[in-house]
Design a protein around this motif. Structure first.
Motif: not given
Length: 134
Positions: A1, A60, A62, A110, A112-113
């Motif tokens: 991250v 999760q 991404t 995003g 990002g995670l």
């Protein structure tokens, strides 16, 4: 991250290696009141392993550059500092008042995670009390 993760209050549990626990402030009134993360959040920085507390199912994702995830505001667990957090209305007035989802949803854009949880701490406690699982 990229070494920086913003998490909901009290999410940090433990770490291994180089992890600095700090504070992140969101001084935007509409976000700190309606985005689910509050005014004061935890900022985890470093290249170590951080364990964060959550309840329910953890998902999760991404996000790619410009990709947006719309999340129930109570389900935001953590996100990379590279993600942009904002809010949007949860639909029309009838849906907001009668749909059970509230007035706003949180948007995370995003790259990002992003980590979301299916059940926040308050809902988890209510379920425990209702089912007498305490």
């Amino acid at each position: 991250v990229g070494g920086k993760l913003i998490a909901q209050q009290s999410a940090f549990m433990a770490s291994v290696g180089n992890v600095h626990i700090g504070t992140s402030f969101d001084c935007n009134l509409k976000r700190c009141c309606c985005a689910g993360t509050g005014l004061v959040r935890q900022k985890l920085e470093g290249d170590g392993l951080a364990l964060i507390a959550a309840s329910g199912t953890i998902i999760q994702k991404t996000l790619t550059e410009g990709e947006t995830l719309i999340v129930d505001s109570n389900c935001v667990l953590a996100f990379a500092a590279s993600c942009k957090l904002d809010i949007k209305t949860a639909g029309g007035i009838v849906g907001m008042l009668g749909g059970g989802e509230g007035m706003f949803n949180t948007t995370l854009t995003g790259p990002g995670l992003v980590l979301v949880q299916s059940m926040n701490e308050i809902v988890f406690r209510e379920a425990m009390v209702a089912n007498k699982l305490y």
